[in-house]
Structures are given as structure tokens and as C-alpha cells.
Design an enzyme around this catalytic site. Sequence first.
Site, PDB file in Angstrom:
ATOM      1  N   ASN A   1     -17.458  -7.488   7.835  1.00 55.40           N
ATOM      2  CA  ASN A   1     -16.042  -7.159   8.021  1.00 55.40           C
ATOM      3  C   ASN A   1     -15.971  -5.649   8.204  1.00 55.40           C
ATOM      4  O   ASN A   1     -16.110  -4.903   7.241  1.00 55.40           O
ATOM      5  CB  ASN A   1     -15.256  -7.608   6.777  1.00 55.40           C
ATOM      6  CG  ASN A   1     -13.827  -7.117   6.787  1.00 55.40           C
ATOM      7  OD1 ASN A   1     -13.319  -6.665   7.814  1.00 55.40           O
ATOM      8  ND2 ASN A   1     -13.161  -7.195   5.637  1.00 55.40           N
ATOM      9  N   TRP A   2     -15.768  -5.244   9.451  1.00 52.01           N
ATOM     10  CA  TRP A   2     -15.774  -3.803   9.734  1.00 52.01           C
ATOM     11  C   TRP A   2     -14.475  -3.112   9.328  1.00 52.01           C
ATOM     12  O   TRP A   2     -14.360  -1.887   9.433  1.00 52.01           O
ATOM     13  CB  TRP A   2     -16.052  -3.562  11.231  1.00 52.01           C
ATOM     14  CG  TRP A   2     -17.505  -3.688  11.600  1.00 52.01           C
ATOM     15  CD1 TRP A   2     -18.546  -3.884  10.743  1.00 52.01           C
ATOM     16  CD2 TRP A   2     -18.079  -3.607  12.912  1.00 52.01           C
ATOM     17  NE1 TRP A   2     -19.730  -3.939  11.452  1.00 52.01           N
ATOM     18  CE2 TRP A   2     -19.474  -3.762  12.777  1.00 52.01           C
ATOM     19  CE3 TRP A   2     -17.549  -3.407  14.196  1.00 52.01           C
ATOM     20  CZ2 TRP A   2     -20.340  -3.734  13.874  1.00 52.01           C
ATOM     21  CZ3 TRP A   2     -18.411  -3.383  15.289  1.00 52.01           C
ATOM     22  CH2 TRP A   2     -19.791  -3.544  15.130  1.00 52.01           C
ATOM     23  N   LYS A   3     -13.487  -3.873   8.943  1.00 51.39           N
ATOM     24  CA  LYS A   3     -12.183  -3.316   8.548  1.00 51.39           C
ATOM     25  C   LYS A   3     -11.689  -2.339   9.622  1.00 51.39           C
ATOM     26  O   LYS A   3     -11.952  -2.549  10.800  1.00 51.39           O
ATOM     27  CB  LYS A   3     -12.277  -2.647   7.177  1.00 51.39           C
ATOM     28  CG  LYS A   3     -12.938  -3.531   6.135  1.00 51.39           C
ATOM     29  CD  LYS A   3     -12.746  -3.022   4.733  1.00 51.39           C
ATOM     30  CE  LYS A   3     -13.603  -3.842   3.790  1.00 51.39           C
ATOM     31  NZ  LYS A   3     -13.262  -3.622   2.401  1.00 51.39           N
TER      32      LYS A   3
ATOM     33  N   HIS B   1      -7.676 -11.960   3.065  1.00 47.90           N
ATOM     34  CA  HIS B   1      -8.466 -10.875   2.456  1.00 47.90           C
ATOM     35  C   HIS B   1      -7.591 -10.164   1.416  1.00 47.90           C
ATOM     36  O   HIS B   1      -6.385 -10.006   1.613  1.00 47.90           O
ATOM     37  CB  HIS B   1      -8.935  -9.901   3.540  1.00 47.90           C
ATOM     38  CG  HIS B   1      -9.967  -8.941   3.038  1.00 47.90           C
ATOM     39  ND1 HIS B   1      -9.634  -7.842   2.285  1.00 47.90           N
ATOM     40  CD2 HIS B   1     -11.319  -8.929   3.155  1.00 47.90           C
ATOM     41  CE1 HIS B   1     -10.752  -7.189   1.961  1.00 47.90           C
ATOM     42  NE2 HIS B   1     -11.785  -7.835   2.483  1.00 47.90           N
TER      43      HIS B   1
ATOM     44  N   GLU C   1      -7.170  -7.172   0.783  1.00 48.65           N
ATOM     45  CA  GLU C   1      -6.425  -6.011   1.297  1.00 48.65           C
ATOM     46  C   GLU C   1      -5.159  -6.463   2.018  1.00 48.65           C
ATOM     47  O   GLU C   1      -4.141  -5.773   1.992  1.00 48.65           O
ATOM     48  CB  GLU C   1      -7.345  -5.170   2.207  1.00 48.65           C
ATOM     49  CG  GLU C   1      -8.390  -4.436   1.372  1.00 48.65           C
ATOM     50  CD  GLU C   1      -9.686  -4.112   2.082  1.00 48.65           C
ATOM     51  OE1 GLU C   1      -9.750  -4.157   3.315  1.00 48.65           O
ATOM     52  OE2 GLU C   1     -10.677  -3.826   1.373  1.00 48.65           O
TER      53      GLU C   1
ATOM     54  N   GLU D   1     -14.350 -13.040  -3.306  1.00 50.64           N
ATOM     55  CA  GLU D   1     -14.477 -11.587  -3.335  1.00 50.64           C
ATOM     56  C   GLU D   1     -13.678 -11.023  -4.511  1.00 50.64           C
ATOM     57  O   GLU D   1     -12.463 -10.804  -4.383  1.00 50.64           O
ATOM     58  CB  GLU D   1     -13.937 -10.985  -2.039  1.00 50.64           C
ATOM     59  CG  GLU D   1     -14.622 -11.484  -0.788  1.00 50.64           C
ATOM     60  CD  GLU D   1     -14.455 -10.492   0.352  1.00 50.64           C
ATOM     61  OE1 GLU D   1     -15.481  -9.989   0.829  1.00 50.64           O
ATOM     62  OE2 GLU D   1     -13.309 -10.198   0.734  1.00 50.64           O
TER      63      GLU D   1
ATOM     64  N   GLY E   1     -15.622  -2.562  -2.090  1.00 46.82           N
ATOM     65  CA  GLY E   1     -15.610  -1.160  -1.712  1.00 46.82           C
ATOM     66  C   GLY E   1     -15.770  -0.214  -2.893  1.00 46.82           C
ATOM     67  O   GLY E   1     -15.556   0.993  -2.757  1.00 46.82           O
TER      68      GLY E   1
ATOM     69  N   SER F   1     -19.322  -5.249  -2.397  1.00 49.17           N
ATOM     70  CA  SER F   1     -20.420  -4.277  -2.508  1.00 49.17           C
ATOM     71  C   SER F   1     -21.809  -4.910  -2.338  1.00 49.17           C
ATOM     72  O   SER F   1     -22.758  -4.498  -3.009  1.00 49.17           O
ATOM     73  CB  SER F   1     -20.322  -3.500  -3.817  1.00 49.17           C
ATOM     74  OG  SER F   1     -19.091  -2.789  -3.870  1.00 49.17           O
TER      75      SER F   1
ATOM     76  N   GLY G   1     -18.533  -5.592   3.708  1.00 49.18           N
ATOM     77  CA  GLY G   1     -17.776  -4.507   4.312  1.00 49.18           C
ATOM     78  C   GLY G   1     -18.689  -3.336   4.639  1.00 49.18           C
ATOM     79  O   GLY G   1     -19.381  -3.313   5.659  1.00 49.18           O
ATOM     80  N   GLY G   2     -18.746  -2.369   3.726  1.00 45.24           N
ATOM     81  CA  GLY G   2     -19.462  -1.106   3.945  1.00 45.24           C
ATOM     82  C   GLY G   2     -20.865  -1.242   4.533  1.00 45.24           C
ATOM     83  O   GLY G   2     -21.221  -0.552   5.491  1.00 45.24           O
TER      84      GLY G   2
HETATM   85  C1  PEP Z   1     -14.919  -6.808   2.087  1.00 49.08           C
HETATM   86  O1  PEP Z   1     -14.029  -6.050   2.370  1.00 49.08           O
HETATM   87  O2  PEP Z   1     -14.815  -7.995   2.447  1.00 49.08           O
HETATM   88  C2  PEP Z   1     -16.042  -6.301   1.308  1.00 49.08           C
HETATM   89  C3  PEP Z   1     -16.754  -7.175   0.657  1.00 49.08           C
HETATM   90  O3  PEP Z   1     -16.276  -4.941   1.295  1.00 49.08           O
HETATM   91  P1  PEP Z   1     -17.518  -4.149   0.617  1.00 49.08           P
HETATM   92  O4  PEP Z   1     -18.764  -4.903   1.001  1.00 49.08           O
HETATM   93  O5  PEP Z   1     -17.467  -2.790   1.199  1.00 49.08           O
HETATM   94  O6  PEP Z   1     -17.298  -4.200  -0.844  1.00 49.08           O
END
Ligand code: PEP
Length: 253
Positions: free
Chosen positions: A10-12, A95, A97, A167, A173, A212, A233-234
Site C-alpha cells: 500500500n503505497w498510500k 483502511h 486511515e 492491521e 507506520g 510495520s 506500507g513503508g
Molecule cells: C498500512 O498502511 O497498511 C501499513 C501496514 O503500513 P506500515 O507497513 O507502514 O505500517
Amino acid sequence: MSRIKYVYGNWKMNQGLKEIETFFEELSENQKDWKCVFGIAPQFLHLSKVLNSTQNMNVKVGAQNCSHKESGAFTGDISPVSLKELGCDFVIIGHSERRAFFKESHEVINEKTKLALSLGLEVVFCIGETLEQREAGKVEDVLKEQITKGLEGLTAKDLENVVIAYEPVWAIGTGVTATPEQAEETHAMIRSFLDSDTAFNASTTSILYGGSVKPSNVEGLLSNENIDGALVGGASLKAQDFNALCEEASKLS
Ligand code: PEP
């Protein structure tokens, strides 16, 4: 029962055109042999570019959200009909967010999910508790409510195209990951709930972990019975990390 592992990135609201080019230049040649399912969800504006860049690859391409309606007076929204038409494989819905910053309710998440599934898009349905809810001992109740209300009215057939992503909000994040034991315990609880209280075929449903995930912790998480992959994500922004995540998921598939 062993299920194939997933790695979805997920590149957000990250990655410009240059970074996207570099990412696909650096995506491992080995990708054609990876046994896991892997995919990327870029910003809407970059879906065409990512779809073009991945034409000869097995990479699935998805959106990070979609509208709850097919068309009409919804300024700034993106129809799942257009996502399907463009060639998207999946869409991430619910999600944390979106739930937190855009105040998405169970009802709107349910509408989006129903519509996306009716159009043939796979839905990556996100659930997760906040730290406050975890500390108050409410993890089970929160997750069960998100599943029950967000997926209300869907048949066993519809649910075949739903992947659950657990999640924990406190792990997204933040660099803080749920321990493999914490994650496995929650995934097992989710699977047992899917089995007893929903129309899901729980043994064939994929439940991904997100929060993470990175190359150094992916093996510990994905080697558990009930953790079928990662929503990342990251660590999905750099091809080297994404390659490492997929290599590990492929080995465990
Ligand atoms: C996400 O936003 O779905 C996520 C899991 O982010 P991160 O891996 O950066 O925690």
C-alpha cells in the site's frame, strides 16, 4: 490447511513518477518464479502507469479506496467501475486511515465492499483496533463489529473474493509490530469467528497482517498457521525491501 501467501504493498500518498520507474526497474527478475500472490496499490493517478509498467509481470494492481457509488454527483470520488475498466485487480477498503481521517462508517464501507465485489474486484477488507481499544480489552469486540457490519449482506460466493487484512492501528507506520504470537492469536480468533458467525469459508479465506512489516520481521509473522501474508506500507516503497518480502512469502507458500 496451507494457503498461498500474499504481499500487497500500500503505497498510500507516496511515490512520484520517477520513484515508480525506479521501483519497477529494480523489481527482482525472480518475480516470475515467486509462488506468492503479490501486488501494489499506488495513488489513483498512478494506476495507469503502474498497470503499463507491469504488463508482462504477475504483479496485481489495486486501488487504495473507491467510491460507494457507481457514478453521479460525487465530486472528487473515484468509481470502482472505472477501476475495473482500467484493469485493477483489487481495491483496499476500510483502511484505518480512511476510517479515522475520512470518517468512513461501517455502512459506507459495506456499500463500497458490495459494489466493488459486484464488479469483480477483489476486496482487501481492513480491520484493526486502536491502542486505546486494545488496552481496554476490546480487541475481539471491535474486530467482530467491523466484520459483521462492514460485510453485512454478503453471500458465501461474494466473500470468496474478500481478503481480510488485520492491521492493529497502533502498529501502522509506527515501527511497532505486533509480536508473531500476538498476531497469530488474533488471526486465529478472526478465523474462528469467520467460521462460526459468518458466511465465509474460513479455511480458504486469506487473512493478512499489516503494521510495520519489514524484511527483518516478515518470516516470524508469515510462518504462522493463520497469517496468510502481509499488507505493507513503508517497506513496500523500495523495490529491495519489497523483493525481500516476496522472496520470503514465496518460500513459505
Ligand atoms: C498500512 O498502511 O497498511 C501499513 C501496514 O503500513 P506500515 O507497513 O507502514 O505500517
